[in-house]
Write an enzyme that holds these catalytic residues in place. Structure first.
Site, mmCIF file in Angstrom:
data_model
loop_
_atom_site.group_PDB
_atom_site.id
_atom_site.type_symbol
_atom_site.label_atom_id
_atom_site.label_comp_id
_atom_site.label_asym_id
_atom_site.label_seq_id
_atom_site.Cartn_x
_atom_site.Cartn_y
_atom_site.Cartn_z
ATOM 1 N N ASP A 139 19.004 43.448 35.884
ATOM 2 C CA ASP A 139 20.371 42.949 35.734
ATOM 3 C C ASP A 139 20.439 41.818 34.708
ATOM 4 O OD1 ASP A 139 23.087 42.874 36.325
ATOM 5 O OD2 ASP A 139 22.783 42.781 38.500
ATOM 6 N N TRP A 174 25.731 45.565 31.382
ATOM 7 C CA TRP A 174 27.188 45.775 31.471
ATOM 8 C C TRP A 174 27.850 46.091 30.128
ATOM 9 C CZ3 TRP A 174 26.595 40.164 33.100
ATOM 10 C CH2 TRP A 174 25.844 40.073 34.276
ATOM 11 N N ASP A 213 31.005 46.399 36.619
ATOM 12 C CA ASP A 213 30.770 47.169 37.850
ATOM 13 C C ASP A 213 31.938 48.083 38.214
ATOM 14 O OD1 ASP A 213 28.604 45.517 37.839
ATOM 15 O OD2 ASP A 213 28.908 44.724 39.850
HETATM 16 C C1 GLA Z 1 25.638 43.199 39.204
HETATM 17 C C2 GLA Z 1 25.366 44.655 38.895
HETATM 18 C C3 GLA Z 1 25.658 45.492 40.126
HETATM 19 C C4 GLA Z 1 24.779 45.008 41.293
HETATM 20 C C5 GLA Z 1 25.018 43.525 41.530
HETATM 21 C C6 GLA Z 1 24.024 42.960 42.521
HETATM 22 O O1 GLA Z 1 27.008 42.974 39.449
HETATM 23 O O2 GLA Z 1 26.136 45.088 37.802
HETATM 24 O O3 GLA Z 1 25.426 46.859 39.878
HETATM 25 O O4 GLA Z 1 23.443 45.260 40.989
HETATM 26 O O5 GLA Z 1 24.887 42.761 40.328
HETATM 27 O O6 GLA Z 1 24.195 41.595 42.733
#
Ligand code: GLA
Length: 386
Positions: free
Chosen positions: A140, A174, A196
């Protein structure tokens, strides 16, 4: 010099990973931080019993919150209450079912949920993951301050490779630094293209709770337009994990979500409770004809080839020269949608067999075009085979 040359030519242990989009399950969309050894084991069991494994799902991925601290030597420590037998034992259990084991970490100092991140511990963590039998790392991008994304992910790939174990690298940045432009070069196997996903159909309107915005299926879909050429065997655009079965959309909308992710050649990482699926949800997630489009060996990403307001046509070239087609109706009423062969790169004079992948029915031979009756928020998904 000879030694350096030999090193440079040593095949990377990750060279042949994810030749088709990864398929599996991940804890985040349904369970968020509520992860435990018992839950993950029962989910792995359910993956086998439900027929998900037979349909191709293989990775059992624990997302954020499995880790609590680092020990005096800097080793990452799994939550001893929630994972009392430890990560190696959990990995062994998952492997004993013929499945693969995934974990989550973060390129920054802390994960998005505030757990210890990987920064400064990349090689140490990679060795630990390899010792646990980890097959897949989602990495991440929270708490990375001024870090360079490309360099950070290249570093983690190098660390994973140095561990000697083939480990899929899922870049979860992202889409901020356009990872589709460099994800393949740094050895990423998939890269998130957006923020997300939410368990919602709609576009970028405000949610009922007043929070803002986007990240429903349609909003994420629109952000995939133009990215298709970056997908290919070993390296995929990731429009985020599936919400199918989590309760925020209708079955029609979930069918559309799944069909669209399949035609995009997206990773199919389910995010629902596999222990407790309605038959309709089971039938969506295990539709082998739709999964075959996602997993087609040519590895083409699907593209939007026609748009008339709320009516869209998406197409994906398949290895045998045929096309998968999704007719998408974003509007509030049922409508007819026509795909013209020219939109698929075929001459109008061509006769082609059309098969409906949700009705599991050959529809016959058509010349020049095909028209489907498409429900509101629904799709008709077919193959068109000359
Ligand atoms: C980010 C990621 C999600 C998930 C969360 C976990 O938002 O994009 O897919 O893994 O962190 O905290």
């Amino acid at each position: 010099m000879a030694a350096a040359g030999a090193l440079a030519q040593a095949p990377s242990p990750s060279a042949n990973l994810a030749l088709t989009p990864p398929m599996g399950w991940n804890s985040w969309n349904k369970f968020a931080c509520n992860v435990s050894e018992d839950m993950i084991k029962s989910m792995a069991d359910a993956m086998v019993k439900s027929g998900m494994k037979d349909a191709g799902y293989v990775y059992v991925n624990i997302d954020d919150c499995w880790q609590v601290s680092r020990d005096a030597n800097g080793n990452i420590v799994a939550d001893p209450q929630r994972f009392p037998r430890g990560m190696k034992a959990l990995g062994d259990y998952i492997h004993s079912l013929g499945l693969k084991f995934g974990v989550y970490s973060d390129a920054g100092s802390k994960t998005c949920a505030g757990r210890p991140g990987g920064l400064g511990h990349e090689y140490q963590d990679a060795l630990q993951y390899a010792a646990w039998g980890v097959d897949y790392l989602k990495y991440d991008w929270c708490n990375t301050t001024t870090q360079d994304a490309r360099a950070s992910y290249a570093n983690m790939r190098a660390a994973l490779d140095a561990s000697g174990r083939p480990i899929v690298l899922s870049i979860c940045e992202w889409g901020k630094a356009q990872p589709w432009l460099w994800g393949k070069q740094v050895g990423g196997n998939l890269w998130r293209t957006t923020d997300d996903i939410k368990d919602r159909w709609g576009g970028p309107e405000k949610w009922p709770d007043g929070s803002c915005c986007s990240n429903g299926v349609l909003a994420i879909l629109d952000l995939q337009v133009g990215l298709q050429s970056y997908a290919g065997p070993g390296h995929w655009n990731d429009p985020d994990m599936l919400e199918v079965g989590n309760g925020g959309m209708s079955d029609t909308e979930y069918r559309s979500h799944f069909s669209l992710w399949a035609i995009l050649a997206a990773p199919l990482i389910s995010g629902n409770d596999l222990r407790d699926m309605r038959p309709e949800i089971h039938d969506i997630l295990t539709n082998k004809e739709v999964i075959a489009i996602d997993q087609d060996a040519l590895g083409r990403g699907g593209e939007r080839v026609a748009k008339d307001g709320d009516l869209e046509v998406w197409s994906k070239q398949l290895q045998d020269g045929s096309r998968a087609v999704v007719l998408l109706n974003r509007s509030e009423k049922g409508q007819q949608i026509t795909v013209h062969w020219e939109e698929l790169g075929y001459p109008a004079s061509l006769g082609a067999s059309v098969r409906d992948l949700w009705a599991h029915k050959d529809l016959g031979k058509f010349t020049g075009k095909f028209t489907g009756a498409v429900a509101s928020h629904g799709v008709v998904m077919v193959t068109v085979k000359p």
